[in-house]
Design a protein around this motif. Structure first.
Motif, PDB file in Angstrom:
ATOM      1  N   UNK A  72       0.842  -1.183   0.000  1.00  0.00           N
ATOM      2  CA  UNK A  72       0.000   0.000   0.000  1.00  0.00           C
ATOM      3  C   UNK A  72       0.883   1.241   0.000  1.00  0.00           C
ATOM      4  N   UNK A  73       0.530   2.253  -0.772  1.00  0.00           N
ATOM      5  CA  UNK A  73       1.292   3.492  -0.812  1.00  0.00           C
ATOM      6  C   UNK A  73       1.160   4.205   0.523  1.00  0.00           C
ATOM      7  N   UNK A  74       2.309   4.615   1.092  1.00  0.00           N
ATOM      8  CA  UNK A  74       2.332   5.295   2.383  1.00  0.00           C
ATOM      9  C   UNK A  74       2.718   6.759   2.260  1.00  0.00           C
ATOM     10  N   UNK A  75       3.533   7.083   1.280  1.00  0.00           N
ATOM     11  CA  UNK A  75       4.024   8.450   1.163  1.00  0.00           C
ATOM     12  C   UNK A  75       4.406   8.737  -0.281  1.00  0.00           C
ATOM     13  N   UNK A  76       3.957   9.877  -0.795  1.00  0.00           N
ATOM     14  CA  UNK A  76       4.276  10.276  -2.162  1.00  0.00           C
ATOM     15  C   UNK A  76       5.422  11.274  -2.216  1.00  0.00           C
ATOM     16  N   UNK A  92       3.889  14.589   5.055  1.00  0.00           N
ATOM     17  CA  UNK A  92       2.553  14.265   4.556  1.00  0.00           C
ATOM     18  C   UNK A  92       2.524  12.800   4.139  1.00  0.00           C
ATOM     19  N   UNK A  93       1.622  12.048   4.736  1.00  0.00           N
ATOM     20  CA  UNK A  93       1.538  10.618   4.469  1.00  0.00           C
ATOM     21  C   UNK A  93       0.096  10.232   4.178  1.00  0.00           C
ATOM     22  N   UNK A 130      15.077  11.867  25.489  1.00  0.00           N
ATOM     23  CA  UNK A 130      13.833  11.448  26.128  1.00  0.00           C
ATOM     24  C   UNK A 130      12.571  11.889  25.415  1.00  0.00           C
ATOM     25  N   UNK A 131      12.665  12.427  24.217  1.00  0.00           N
ATOM     26  CA  UNK A 131      11.473  12.856  23.498  1.00  0.00           C
ATOM     27  C   UNK A 131      10.610  11.650  23.143  1.00  0.00           C
ATOM     28  N   UNK A 132       9.318  11.814  23.264  1.00  0.00           N
ATOM     29  CA  UNK A 132       8.398  10.715  22.979  1.00  0.00           C
ATOM     30  C   UNK A 132       8.127  10.631  21.484  1.00  0.00           C
ATOM     31  N   UNK A 133       8.192   9.438  20.968  1.00  0.00           N
ATOM     32  CA  UNK A 133       7.809   9.185  19.588  1.00  0.00           C
ATOM     33  C   UNK A 133       6.737   8.110  19.615  1.00  0.00           C
ATOM     34  N   UNK A 134       5.895   8.122  18.601  1.00  0.00           N
ATOM     35  CA  UNK A 134       4.818   7.136  18.526  1.00  0.00           C
ATOM     36  C   UNK A 134       5.010   6.250  17.316  1.00  0.00           C
ATOM     37  N   UNK A 135       4.575   5.046  17.462  1.00  0.00           N
ATOM     38  CA  UNK A 135       4.700   4.041  16.408  1.00  0.00           C
ATOM     39  C   UNK A 135       3.739   4.369  15.262  1.00  0.00           C
ATOM     40  N   UNK A 136       4.215   4.206  14.019  1.00  0.00           N
ATOM     41  CA  UNK A 136       3.393   4.409  12.827  1.00  0.00           C
ATOM     42  C   UNK A 136       3.254   3.068  12.122  1.00  0.00           C
ATOM     43  N   UNK A 137       2.016   2.705  11.807  1.00  0.00           N
ATOM     44  CA  UNK A 137       1.737   1.427  11.147  1.00  0.00           C
ATOM     45  C   UNK A 137       0.935   1.671   9.870  1.00  0.00           C
ATOM     46  N   UNK A 138       0.992   0.711   8.986  1.00  0.00           N
ATOM     47  CA  UNK A 138       0.169   0.723   7.779  1.00  0.00           C
ATOM     48  C   UNK A 138      -1.293   0.571   8.212  1.00  0.00           C
ATOM     49  N   UNK A 155       9.210   9.361  10.457  1.00  0.00           N
ATOM     50  CA  UNK A 155      10.504   8.749  10.162  1.00  0.00           C
ATOM     51  C   UNK A 155      10.227   7.299   9.769  1.00  0.00           C
ATOM     52  N   UNK A 156      10.394   6.987   8.502  1.00  0.00           N
ATOM     53  CA  UNK A 156      10.133   5.641   7.995  1.00  0.00           C
ATOM     54  C   UNK A 156      11.438   4.860   7.944  1.00  0.00           C
ATOM     55  N   UNK A 157      11.424   3.641   8.488  1.00  0.00           N
ATOM     56  CA  UNK A 157      12.616   2.791   8.465  1.00  0.00           C
ATOM     57  C   UNK A 157      12.321   1.381   7.970  1.00  0.00           C
ATOM     58  N   UNK A 158      11.083   1.031   7.787  1.00  0.00           N
ATOM     59  CA  UNK A 158      10.727  -0.311   7.324  1.00  0.00           C
ATOM     60  C   UNK A 158       9.717  -0.175   6.185  1.00  0.00           C
TER      61      UNK A 158
END
Length: 164
Positions: A72-76, A92-93, A130-138, A155-158
């Motif tokens: 699935x397309x996640x980012x253009x 923008x995603x 210590x900055x909080x980041x949240x998980x991004x999923x398809x 930040x995409x890594x997978x």
């Protein structure tokens, strides 16, 4: 009238095999090739290219990102990381879902699992300790594809990058 065996024999004799019949018609003889197929559009690629160009509004991108599990397309529109060449960042995603809150402190990286280490590296680029980041999923298949930081930068890594 004869018995049931005689009636069955009469039925078999009256049924003619389609291969020995003079009236066999092929599928090609029945098709009307003067009309275009209902679900075919020879201009679809051009229409898709125009749609993407309108979404980008003339801006350049390093890749189009897709989910590695369901494609699935996640980012253009994204920017490739300068050091970690398999990581990308974007503002923008599409088709992304933000999951529960996770914190990746800068402390002891030796004990982290590989994915957490990669996510931590991606998040540390624009974060403080210590900055909080949240998980991004398809949003289609729920595969973890990256993180979002407090500045709302993804930040995409997978992901699967493709040429744009």
């Amino acid at each position: 009238m004869g018995g049931p065996k005689e009636q069955e024999k009469e039925k078999k004799d009256s049924v003619v095999s389609p291969t020995s019949s003079q009236q066999t018609v092929s599928d090609d003889d029945e098709r009307d090739y003067s009309t275009k197929p209902e679900f075919y559009d020879s201009d679809l690629d051009d229409k898709d290219e125009l749609w993407v160009a309108n979404k980008r509004k003339g801006r350049h991108t390093d890749a189009v990102l897709s989910c590695p599990a369901c494609f699935t397309t996640l980012c253009l529109e994204c920017q490739r990381h300068e050091i970690y060449l398999t990581q990308y960042r974007a503002m923008f995603v599409v088709n992304c879902e933000i999951k529960d809150k996770k914190v990746f402190p800068r402390g002891n990286q030796k004990r982290r699992r590989n994915k957490e280490r990669i996510a931590g590296q991606a998040a540390e680029e624009s974060s403080q300790s210590g900055e909080a980041v949240r998980q991004v999923c398809c949003s289609v298949c729920s595969t973890e594809v990256g993180v979002i930081d407090e500045d709302e930068i993804y930040h995409f890594y997978d992901v699967l990058p493709s040429e744009s």
